[in-house]
Design a protein around this motif. Structure first.
Motif, mmCIF file in Angstrom:
data_model
loop_
_atom_site.group_PDB
_atom_site.id
_atom_site.type_symbol
_atom_site.label_atom_id
_atom_site.label_comp_id
_atom_site.label_asym_id
_atom_site.label_seq_id
_atom_site.Cartn_x
_atom_site.Cartn_y
_atom_site.Cartn_z
ATOM 1 N N LEU A 124 1.083 2.388 -7.267
ATOM 2 C CA LEU A 124 0.068 2.861 -8.417
ATOM 3 C C LEU A 124 0.602 3.856 -9.051
ATOM 4 C CD1 LEU A 124 -3.338 2.368 -6.274
ATOM 5 C CD2 LEU A 124 -2.136 0.721 -7.894
ATOM 6 N N GLY A 125 1.848 4.347 -8.818
ATOM 7 C CA GLY A 125 2.144 5.418 -9.518
ATOM 8 C C GLY A 125 1.670 6.926 -8.974
ATOM 9 N N ARG A 187 -0.633 -8.170 -7.839
ATOM 10 C CA ARG A 187 -0.407 -8.550 -6.377
ATOM 11 C C ARG A 187 -1.943 -8.210 -5.788
ATOM 12 N NH1 ARG A 187 2.149 -4.038 -2.217
ATOM 13 N NH2 ARG A 187 -0.069 -3.346 -2.428
ATOM 14 N N ASP A 188 -2.620 -7.132 -6.152
ATOM 15 C CA ASP A 188 -3.772 -6.615 -5.406
ATOM 16 C C ASP A 188 -4.935 -7.212 -5.803
ATOM 17 O OD1 ASP A 188 -2.059 -5.003 -4.163
ATOM 18 O OD2 ASP A 188 -2.832 -3.023 -5.326
ATOM 19 N N ARG A 190 -8.579 -8.549 -8.370
ATOM 20 C CA ARG A 190 -9.918 -7.878 -8.801
ATOM 21 C C ARG A 190 -10.325 -7.191 -7.628
ATOM 22 N NH1 ARG A 190 -12.361 -10.156 -13.496
ATOM 23 N NH2 ARG A 190 -10.857 -11.850 -14.419
ATOM 24 N N GLY A 191 -11.280 -6.219 -7.830
ATOM 25 C CA GLY A 191 -11.880 -5.248 -6.847
ATOM 26 C C GLY A 191 -10.984 -4.352 -6.365
ATOM 27 N N SER A 192 -9.639 -4.151 -6.577
ATOM 28 C CA SER A 192 -8.574 -3.448 -5.928
ATOM 29 C C SER A 192 -8.546 -2.234 -6.766
ATOM 30 C CB SER A 192 -7.095 -4.105 -6.093
ATOM 31 O OG SER A 192 -6.944 -4.172 -7.330
ATOM 32 N N ARG A 193 -7.673 -0.759 -6.346
ATOM 33 C CA ARG A 193 -7.673 0.367 -6.653
ATOM 34 C C ARG A 193 -7.023 0.160 -8.310
ATOM 35 N NH1 ARG A 193 -4.714 3.842 -3.321
ATOM 36 N NH2 ARG A 193 -5.514 5.633 -4.971
ATOM 37 N N ALA A 194 -5.923 -1.068 -8.022
ATOM 38 C CA ALA A 194 -5.261 -1.301 -9.337
ATOM 39 C C ALA A 194 -6.241 -1.718 -10.406
ATOM 40 C CB ALA A 194 -3.984 -2.338 -8.968
ATOM 41 N N ALA A 195 -7.143 -2.604 -9.955
ATOM 42 C CA ALA A 195 -8.109 -3.103 -10.959
ATOM 43 C C ALA A 195 -8.979 -2.037 -11.647
ATOM 44 C CB ALA A 195 -8.760 -4.190 -10.417
ATOM 45 N N ALA A 196 -9.127 -1.021 -10.843
ATOM 46 C CA ALA A 196 -10.021 0.158 -11.211
ATOM 47 C C ALA A 196 -9.342 0.793 -12.371
ATOM 48 C CB ALA A 196 -10.734 1.064 -10.093
ATOM 49 N N LEU A 197 -8.128 1.198 -12.149
ATOM 50 C CA LEU A 197 -6.870 1.862 -12.960
ATOM 51 C C LEU A 197 -7.031 1.050 -14.298
ATOM 52 C CD1 LEU A 197 -4.136 3.074 -10.900
ATOM 53 C CD2 LEU A 197 -5.638 4.513 -11.966
ATOM 54 N N VAL A 198 -6.758 -0.086 -14.247
ATOM 55 C CA VAL A 198 -6.706 -1.187 -15.429
ATOM 56 C C VAL A 198 -7.838 -1.075 -16.173
ATOM 57 C CG1 VAL A 198 -6.249 -3.492 -16.327
ATOM 58 C CG2 VAL A 198 -4.824 -2.437 -14.748
ATOM 59 N N ASP A 199 -9.084 -1.254 -15.633
ATOM 60 C CA ASP A 199 -10.416 -1.172 -16.297
ATOM 61 C C ASP A 199 -10.652 0.144 -17.145
ATOM 62 O OD1 ASP A 199 -10.880 -3.885 -15.440
ATOM 63 O OD2 ASP A 199 -12.238 -3.168 -13.795
ATOM 64 N N PRO A 245 9.023 -2.237 1.168
ATOM 65 C CA PRO A 245 8.152 -3.342 0.527
ATOM 66 C C PRO A 245 6.730 -3.618 1.156
ATOM 67 C CG PRO A 245 10.441 -4.234 0.952
ATOM 68 C CD PRO A 245 10.405 -3.005 1.491
ATOM 69 N N ASP A 246 7.017 -3.074 2.803
ATOM 70 C CA ASP A 246 5.617 -3.499 3.451
ATOM 71 C C ASP A 246 4.591 -2.416 2.702
ATOM 72 O OD1 ASP A 246 4.330 -4.301 5.825
ATOM 73 O OD2 ASP A 246 4.586 -2.270 6.526
ATOM 74 N N GLN A 247 4.837 -1.307 2.521
ATOM 75 C CA GLN A 247 3.941 -0.392 2.005
ATOM 76 C C GLN A 247 3.788 -0.211 0.506
ATOM 77 O OE1 GLN A 247 4.942 2.423 6.041
ATOM 78 N NE2 GLN A 247 3.458 3.318 4.640
ATOM 79 N N SER A 248 4.514 -0.846 0.040
ATOM 80 C CA SER A 248 4.489 -0.859 -1.444
ATOM 81 C C SER A 248 4.954 0.658 -2.048
ATOM 82 C CB SER A 248 3.526 -1.226 -2.220
ATOM 83 O OG SER A 248 3.101 -2.750 -1.961
ATOM 84 N N GLN A 249 5.804 1.336 -1.397
ATOM 85 C CA GLN A 249 6.251 2.692 -1.693
ATOM 86 C C GLN A 249 7.885 2.909 -1.977
ATOM 87 O OE1 GLN A 249 5.309 4.912 1.657
ATOM 88 N NE2 GLN A 249 3.074 4.787 1.243
ATOM 89 N N THR A 250 8.081 3.490 -2.827
ATOM 90 C CA THR A 250 9.412 3.846 -3.446
ATOM 91 C C THR A 250 10.171 5.350 -3.228
ATOM 92 O OG1 THR A 250 9.175 1.924 -4.972
ATOM 93 C CG2 THR A 250 10.908 3.256 -5.435
#
Length: 277
Positions: A124-125, A187-188, A190-199, A245-250
């Motif tokens: 999510l940055g 990936r995540d 609707r209802g995810s934290r990514a969706a909250a950012l997008v909305d 990849p497991d934790q979606s971190q870079t």
């Protein structure tokens, strides 16, 4: 909350960690193995007194935020983090929320980059950990709360977020960030934290909304990044990545061509970063 077991667990994990595991010098006066309480407290971003009271079975009931900080400071695995939460009387965090927990192996790599701008970010940055040179280069990106934790969100809502990048790169950067957020949302769901950012961004930023409708996709090649730093001026840096990849971190590592002006400026920032610790 099981105070006795919590204290024992913290103590055993502290004594199992060696200074070299967290990028600290051992020093000639260290008589026993393991970390000192004040070192764990500093790594976890809390006072020595607060941490000491937990180990002495007389501390307050730690919040979920404090437990997450302790898990990072003690370099706990996900299973160990879950156990820590249970000992403290909290429910085990849902798998979707573990994007806040840095993989211990990733932290060990970051600990050894004390002279290099490097940081761990999630999908999510949100910046989870930084080296001192990264703070000197980019500022403390771990201090934000709420939606502003996401660099993607700050880029489209806070004009100050763009000051480190030259104006001619803003359009490219905007498209790249929207592409990354599109991938997170896909990936995540609707209802995810990514969706909250997008909305929120669709409602607040016309630029974001326009790019979102274009469905950009992240490119495989990452071109050099340009910065305009208030103290050292213009830099051209390459960003190397190590993905969990497991934790979606870079893990992002910023480097410059050896012998270039940008390389000399990075060395100067390394000194500045050391002074910030």
């Amino acid at each position: 909350m099981d105070r006795a077991q919590l204290a024992s667990f913290l103590r055993t994990r502290r004594e199992a960690l060696q200074p070299e595991d967290v990028g600290l010098p051992r020093g000639p006066r260290r008589r026993t193995g393991g970390l000192r309480r004040e070192e764990v407290a500093a790594l976890s971003g809390m006072s020595t007194d607060y941490y000491s009271r937990l180990e002495q079975q007389r501390g307050p009931h730690p919040s979920e935020q404090m437990l997450a900080a302790l898990a990072r400071g003690l370099r706990l695995s996900l299973a160990e983090r879950d156990h820590l939460f249970q000992l403290a009387g909290h429910a085990v965090p849902r798998r979707a929320l573990r994007a806040d927990h840095v993989n211990p192996g990733m932290m060990r790599i970051l600990d050894r980059m004390h002279d290099t701008p490097a940081q761990v970010v999630n999908h999510l940055g949100e910046t989870l950990a930084q080296t001192a040179p990264a703070v000197a280069l980019l500022g403390d990106e771990t201090r934000y709360t709420g939606l502003a934790r996401s660099a993607h969100h700050r880029w489209f809502t806070d004009p100050a977020a763009r000051q480190l990048h030259p104006a001619q790169d803003h359009q490219t950067q905007s498209r790249l960030l929207v592409a990354h957020l599109h991938a997170a949302y896909t990936r995540d769901g609707r209802g995810s934290r990514a969706a909250a950012l997008v909305d929120d961004l669709l409602a607040r930023s016309a630029e974001f909304a326009r790019l979102w409708r274009e469905h950009p996709v992240p490119a495989g090649y990452c071109p050099p990044k340009h910065f305009v730093h208030p103290e050292v001026g213009a830099l051209e840096l390459h960003c190397q990545t190590l993905v969990d990849p497991d934790q979606s971190q870079t893990l992002l590592v910023f480097t410059a061509v050896p012998g270039s002006p940008s390389d000399e400026k990075l060395r100067l920032l390394s000194v500045i970063g050391g002074q910030l610790v």
